[in-house]
Design an enzyme around this catalytic site. Structure first.
Site, PDB file in Angstrom:
ATOM      1  N   HIS A 169       0.933  -4.402 -10.312  1.00  0.00           N
ATOM      2  CA  HIS A 169       0.009  -5.632 -10.946  1.00  0.00           C
ATOM      3  C   HIS A 169      -0.817  -5.227 -12.025  1.00  0.00           C
ATOM      4  O   HIS A 169      -1.853  -4.452 -11.938  1.00  0.00           O
ATOM      5  CB  HIS A 169      -0.665  -6.080  -9.741  1.00  0.00           C
TER       6      HIS A 169
ATOM      7  N   SER B 215       4.054  -4.672 -14.650  1.00  0.00           N
ATOM      8  CA  SER B 215       3.549  -5.353 -13.472  1.00  0.00           C
ATOM      9  C   SER B 215       4.791  -5.255 -12.208  1.00  0.00           C
ATOM     10  O   SER B 215       5.842  -5.134 -12.856  1.00  0.00           O
ATOM     11  CB  SER B 215       3.242  -6.653 -13.897  1.00  0.00           C
TER      12      SER B 215
ATOM     13  N   SER C 275       1.861 -11.591 -11.635  1.00  0.00           N
ATOM     14  CA  SER C 275       0.669 -11.057 -11.093  1.00  0.00           C
ATOM     15  C   SER C 275      -0.209 -10.447 -12.203  1.00  0.00           C
ATOM     16  O   SER C 275      -1.134 -10.016 -12.284  1.00  0.00           O
ATOM     17  CB  SER C 275       0.789  -9.886 -10.138  1.00  0.00           C
TER      18      SER C 275
ATOM     19  N   ASP D 200       4.236   0.467  -6.910  1.00  0.00           N
ATOM     20  CA  ASP D 200       3.697  -0.437  -5.993  1.00  0.00           C
ATOM     21  C   ASP D 200       4.935  -1.305  -5.375  1.00  0.00           C
ATOM     22  O   ASP D 200       5.447  -2.482  -5.982  1.00  0.00           O
ATOM     23  CB  ASP D 200       2.647  -1.415  -6.491  1.00  0.00           C
TER      24      ASP D 200
ATOM     25  N   GLU E 218       1.942   2.682  -3.463  1.00  0.00           N
ATOM     26  CA  GLU E 218       0.760   2.032  -3.182  1.00  0.00           C
ATOM     27  C   GLU E 218       0.820   1.247  -1.936  1.00  0.00           C
ATOM     28  O   GLU E 218      -0.095   0.939  -1.399  1.00  0.00           O
ATOM     29  CB  GLU E 218       0.548   0.962  -4.474  1.00  0.00           C
TER      30      GLU E 218
ATOM     31  N   ASN F 261      -0.512   4.268   0.455  1.00  0.00           N
ATOM     32  CA  ASN F 261      -1.031   3.326   1.356  1.00  0.00           C
ATOM     33  C   ASN F 261      -1.565   3.632   2.628  1.00  0.00           C
ATOM     34  O   ASN F 261      -2.612   3.075   3.133  1.00  0.00           O
ATOM     35  CB  ASN F 261       0.072   2.322   1.786  1.00  0.00           C
TER      36      ASN F 261
ATOM     37  N   LYS G 263      -7.397   3.524   2.066  1.00  0.00           N
ATOM     38  CA  LYS G 263      -6.227   2.410   1.279  1.00  0.00           C
ATOM     39  C   LYS G 263      -6.051   1.347   2.075  1.00  0.00           C
ATOM     40  O   LYS G 263      -6.689   0.271   2.058  1.00  0.00           O
ATOM     41  CB  LYS G 263      -5.119   3.109   0.507  1.00  0.00           C
TER      42      LYS G 263
ATOM     43  N   ASP H 267      -8.174  -1.916   1.247  1.00  0.00           N
ATOM     44  CA  ASP H 267      -7.473  -2.749   0.628  1.00  0.00           C
ATOM     45  C   ASP H 267      -6.911  -3.961   1.106  1.00  0.00           C
ATOM     46  O   ASP H 267      -7.208  -5.098   0.950  1.00  0.00           O
ATOM     47  CB  ASP H 267      -6.653  -2.128  -0.465  1.00  0.00           C
ATOM     48  N   ASN H 268      -5.977  -3.380   2.124  1.00  0.00           N
ATOM     49  CA  ASN H 268      -5.224  -4.575   2.613  1.00  0.00           C
ATOM     50  C   ASN H 268      -6.100  -5.395   3.433  1.00  0.00           C
ATOM     51  O   ASN H 268      -5.805  -6.638   3.703  1.00  0.00           O
ATOM     52  CB  ASN H 268      -4.230  -3.613   3.652  1.00  0.00           C
TER      53      ASN H 268
ATOM     54  N   CYS I 235      -7.753  -8.292   1.146  1.00  0.00           N
ATOM     55  CA  CYS I 235      -7.190  -9.767   1.377  1.00  0.00           C
ATOM     56  C   CYS I 235      -8.154 -10.719   1.978  1.00  0.00           C
ATOM     57  O   CYS I 235      -8.189 -11.794   1.684  1.00  0.00           O
ATOM     58  CB  CYS I 235      -6.043  -9.391   2.378  1.00  0.00           C
TER      59      CYS I 235
ATOM     60  N   HIS J 125       4.316  -8.548   0.318  1.00  0.00           N
ATOM     61  CA  HIS J 125       4.613  -8.094  -1.056  1.00  0.00           C
ATOM     62  C   HIS J 125       5.944  -8.682  -1.624  1.00  0.00           C
ATOM     63  O   HIS J 125       5.968  -9.010  -2.744  1.00  0.00           O
ATOM     64  CB  HIS J 125       4.989  -6.480  -0.706  1.00  0.00           C
TER      65      HIS J 125
ATOM     66  N   HIS K  53      -7.271  -8.505  -5.642  1.00  0.00           N
ATOM     67  CA  HIS K  53      -8.388  -7.865  -5.057  1.00  0.00           C
ATOM     68  C   HIS K  53      -9.598  -7.701  -5.978  1.00  0.00           C
ATOM     69  O   HIS K  53      -9.407  -7.086  -7.077  1.00  0.00           O
ATOM     70  CB  HIS K  53      -7.991  -6.720  -4.332  1.00  0.00           C
TER      71      HIS K  53
ATOM     72  N   SER L  52      -8.366   2.458  -3.630  1.00  0.00           N
ATOM     73  CA  SER L  52      -7.037   2.553  -3.617  1.00  0.00           C
ATOM     74  C   SER L  52      -6.627   3.401  -4.748  1.00  0.00           C
ATOM     75  O   SER L  52      -5.738   4.355  -4.642  1.00  0.00           O
ATOM     76  CB  SER L  52      -6.484   1.180  -3.691  1.00  0.00           C
TER      77      SER L  52
ATOM     78  N   GLN M  72      -4.644   6.995  -5.722  1.00  0.00           N
ATOM     79  CA  GLN M  72      -3.670   6.934  -6.553  1.00  0.00           C
ATOM     80  C   GLN M  72      -3.737   8.392  -7.549  1.00  0.00           C
ATOM     81  O   GLN M  72      -2.865   9.151  -7.642  1.00  0.00           O
ATOM     82  CB  GLN M  72      -3.202   5.713  -7.416  1.00  0.00           C
TER      83      GLN M  72
HETATM   84  P1  NAI Z   1       1.438  -4.042   8.680  1.00  0.00           P
HETATM   85  O1  NAI Z   1       2.671  -3.325   9.058  1.00  0.00           O
HETATM   86  O2  NAI Z   1       0.142  -3.458   9.182  1.00  0.00           O
HETATM   87  O3  NAI Z   1       1.261  -5.599   9.185  1.00  0.00           O
HETATM   88  C1  NAI Z   1       2.360  -6.602   9.345  1.00  0.00           C
HETATM   89  C2  NAI Z   1       2.299  -7.111  10.646  1.00  0.00           C
HETATM   90  O4  NAI Z   1       3.351  -8.002  10.827  1.00  0.00           O
HETATM   91  C3  NAI Z   1       2.428  -6.053  11.898  1.00  0.00           C
HETATM   92  O5  NAI Z   1       1.448  -6.210  12.803  1.00  0.00           O
HETATM   93  C4  NAI Z   1       3.842  -6.633  12.437  1.00  0.00           C
HETATM   94  O6  NAI Z   1       3.945  -6.511  13.778  1.00  0.00           O
HETATM   95  C5  NAI Z   1       3.831  -8.033  11.808  1.00  0.00           C
HETATM   96  N1  NAI Z   1       5.155  -8.742  12.150  1.00  0.00           N
HETATM   97  C6  NAI Z   1       6.481  -8.385  11.679  1.00  0.00           C
HETATM   98  N2  NAI Z   1       7.407  -9.336  11.644  1.00  0.00           N
HETATM   99  C7  NAI Z   1       6.791 -10.330  12.304  1.00  0.00           C
HETATM  100  C8  NAI Z   1       7.215 -11.613  12.641  1.00  0.00           C
HETATM  101  N3  NAI Z   1       8.568 -11.862  12.532  1.00  0.00           N
HETATM  102  N4  NAI Z   1       6.371 -12.489  13.037  1.00  0.00           N
HETATM  103  C9  NAI Z   1       5.042 -12.198  13.074  1.00  0.00           C
HETATM  104  N5  NAI Z   1       4.467 -10.893  12.790  1.00  0.00           N
HETATM  105  C10 NAI Z   1       5.442 -10.109  12.478  1.00  0.00           C
HETATM  106  O7  NAI Z   1       1.278  -4.383   7.103  1.00  0.00           O
HETATM  107  P2  NAI Z   1       0.173  -4.508   6.210  1.00  0.00           P
HETATM  108  O8  NAI Z   1      -0.648  -3.278   5.603  1.00  0.00           O
HETATM  109  O9  NAI Z   1      -0.510  -5.640   6.830  1.00  0.00           O
HETATM  110  O10 NAI Z   1       0.899  -5.305   4.871  1.00  0.00           O
HETATM  111  C11 NAI Z   1       1.739  -6.631   5.274  1.00  0.00           C
HETATM  112  C12 NAI Z   1       2.425  -6.919   3.732  1.00  0.00           C
HETATM  113  O11 NAI Z   1       1.493  -7.123   2.756  1.00  0.00           O
HETATM  114  C13 NAI Z   1       3.252  -5.761   3.274  1.00  0.00           C
HETATM  115  O12 NAI Z   1       4.344  -6.473   2.350  1.00  0.00           O
HETATM  116  C14 NAI Z   1       2.318  -5.210   2.163  1.00  0.00           C
HETATM  117  O13 NAI Z   1       2.909  -4.637   1.195  1.00  0.00           O
HETATM  118  C15 NAI Z   1       1.740  -6.279   1.719  1.00  0.00           C
HETATM  119  N6  NAI Z   1       0.378  -6.253   1.002  1.00  0.00           N
HETATM  120  C16 NAI Z   1      -0.212  -7.152  -0.076  1.00  0.00           C
HETATM  121  C17 NAI Z   1      -1.316  -6.933  -0.427  1.00  0.00           C
HETATM  122  C18 NAI Z   1      -1.636  -8.070  -1.381  1.00  0.00           C
HETATM  123  O14 NAI Z   1      -2.516  -7.856  -2.091  1.00  0.00           O
HETATM  124  N7  NAI Z   1      -0.997  -9.272  -1.583  1.00  0.00           N
HETATM  125  C19 NAI Z   1      -2.231  -6.076  -0.134  1.00  0.00           C
HETATM  126  C20 NAI Z   1      -1.766  -4.818   0.839  1.00  0.00           C
HETATM  127  C21 NAI Z   1      -0.538  -5.181   1.297  1.00  0.00           C
END
Ligand code: NAI
Length: 475
Positions: free
Chosen positions: A51, A74, A79, A137, A198, A223, A228, A232-233, A237, A343, A396, A404, A408
């Site tokens: 991003h 990006s 983003s 990322d 990332e 990650n 991180k 960050d997550n 968020c 993501h 963020h 984070s 990196q």
């Molecule tokens: P995580 O693996 O810690 O959490 C995801 C959760 O969703 C897990 O607990 C899993 O059991 C649950 N899950 C999976 N399928 C499901 C379903 N059908 N119904 C309900 N729950 C379900 O992953 P994390 O780190 O929380 O990341 C989640 C997403 O966010 C990823 O795609 C990651 O890349 C992205 N992300 C986005 C950020 C942003 O700024 N927008 C920042 C960091 C991560």
């Protein structure tokens, strides 16, 4: 210098915000100071796909300060902060008429064709060479290189089918154009010493490739540095999910029913933030451990089907696909807000929504659409189902991204300078470096650490200077 941004005249504004961000990114600034003389990234040609925000600008300029040559895109069509991209292209010493910064190919609101064109540009140094490092990322740059090399080996690019997502058609078109006798992608893959990734979703892709024996170069999973994903997550968020909702809709969150799908790191931050605003928060989960955590944190945990008709705000955080289907959206309340912070954009079935007979899309403003169903009720979809905190707001804040991005930079230095210590595989940074990243951020918050006595350290079996926890500790 080759680059493509929306408006170079925004560079001054971008530079002012970069200056403010530098103060909020003590980890990155400390790393710049520590490595100013030794220049560990001299000779590194880093292609970054992450991003293109103000915080990322500070990351890019840190990599450059450590000796690297950098090209950037990006990792999402919505983003980019255009003033950040302009400032990076102009550079701290350049002018709008004489840009001297980093070749960046990014603007807010790219088409998918433009997005993948940008990725290809950043992977192609003048003269046709590729990078020797990737900073990714979500894994799109890594995917393009791997697919290109795979199809060059096979001697042909397969056709996309009707059932494939639109984006896959774009990737296949690009590869059909570029895969060839000269083996562009194979050569690029051979030159790459490694990738530092990332996010959760990108890391997932890397482990899959390693498991199937298709990973072509080593990777560091940034990650899963504690500093991180647990920061960050979660805390990132916790800040930016509200920012995304407010800037997109400005709807009062207090008193509303909000559903958070997924209670991993991102879900925990989002649920906490929504509760902080006074929303009544409901969580959905598939994992009994995370479901139990949510319940013990005081959230109702149930299925989406149970609450789809009573909730006002939906946020998907799963990294999984088809979480909110067109059928779910048809059953929602009038003007329910539907958003994703995971993501990729497949958590909400946008393709299915578009195909709903009689549905009408009414664009309210960039990245906010009202979808009106034939029965007259409508829903508001943020950022076309793409990550709403970066699509509708600015992602963020600097301080959390400093954690984070310090990981990196350290990961880039590790892979670039100790290549022979990392055979093909997926690695995390050692704990002492994770602790170092945290340590670099304590002073700014006025945190005073307690120092172990030698006897205490011996009693719990650690060194006075750390690491303080075994690998299996979960924080
Ligand atoms: P995580 O693996 O810690 O959490 C995801 C959760 O969703 C897990 O607990 C899993 O059991 C649950 N899950 C999976 N399928 C499901 C379903 N059908 N119904 C309900 N729950 C379900 O992953 P994390 O780190 O929380 O990341 C989640 C997403 O966010 C990823 O795609 C990651 O890349 C992205 N992300 C986005 C950020 C942003 O700024 N927008 C920042 C960091 C991560």
């Amino acid at each position: 210098m080759d680059f493509k941004v929306a408006d170079l005249s925004l560079a001054d504004f971008g530079r002012k915000e970069i200056r403010l961000a530098e103060h909020e990114m003590p980890g990155l600034m400390a790393v710049r100071k520590e490595y100013a003389a030794s220049q560990p990234l001299r000779g590194a040609k880093i292609m970054g796909s992450l991003h293109m925000t103000i915080q990322t600008a500070v990351l890019i300029e840190t990599l450059v300060a450590l000796g690297a040559e950098v090209r950037w895109v990006s990792c999402n069509i919505f983003s980019t902060q255009d003033h950040a991209a302009a400032a990076v292209a102009v550079g701290p010493n350049g002018t709008v008429d004489n840009p001297q910064g980093v070749p960046v190919f990014a603007w807010k609101g790219e088409t998918l064709e433009e997005y993948w064109w940008c990725t290809e540009q950043a992977l192609t140094w003048p003269g046709g060479e590729g990078p020797n490092m990737i900073l990714d990322d979500g894994g799109d740059a890594t995917l393009l290189v791997h697919k290109g090399a795979e199809y060059e080996k096979a001697g042909a690019v397969p056709s996309a089918t009707e059932n494939d997502p639109e984006e896959w058609h774009v990737i296949i078109d690009l590869l059909t154009r570029t895969v060839g006798e000269q083996k562009k992608w194979t050569k690029i893959a051979e030159q790459i010493k490694g990738v530092t990734e990332e996010t959760t979703t990108g890391v997932h892709r890397l482990y899959e490739m390693f498991k199937s024996g298709t990973l072509l170069f080593p990777a560091i999973n940034v990650n899963d540095s504690v500093t991180k994903s647990k920061f960050d997550n979660k805390y990132g968020c916790r800040h930016s999910v509200i920012d995304g909702l407010n800037r997109a809709t400005d709807v009062l969150i207090g008193g509303k029913v909000a559903v958070v799908c997924g209670y991993g790191d991102v879900g925990k931050g989002c649920a906490d933030a929504l509760r902080g605003q006074g929303a009544r928060v409901i969580v959905t989960e598939i994992d009994p451990i995370c479901a139990l955590q949510a319940a013990m944190d005081g959230f109702q945990v149930t299925t989406l089907e149970e609450v789809v008709g009573i909730a006002d705000i939906f946020v998907t955080t799963t990294g999984n696909f088809d979480i909110i289907t067109a059928d779910h959206m048809a059953k929602m309340k009038h003007q329910a807000i539907v958003s994703n912070i995971g993501h990729f954009d497949n958590e909400i079935d946008m393709a299915g929504l578009t195909k709903t007979p009689g549905i009408v899309r009414n664009n309210i403003k960039p990245q906010v659409d009202e979808w009106v169903f034939p029965d007259g009720h409508s829903i508001l979809v943020l950022a076309e189902g793409r990550l709403m905190n970066l699509g509708c707001a600015t992602g963020h804040p600097s301080f959390v991204m400093s954690n984070s991005f310090t990981n990196q930079v350290i990961a880039q230095i590790e892979l670039f300078t100790k290549t022979e210590e990392y055979p093909i595989g997926v690695y995390t940074l050692p704990k002492h470096l994770d602790e170092k990243v945290a340590r670099l951020h304590l002073d700014a918050l006025g945190v005073k650490l307690t120092t172990l006595t030698k006897a205490q350290a011996e009693y719990i079996g650690v060194n006075v200077e750390g690491p303080y926890k075994p690998e299996h500790y979960r924080y």
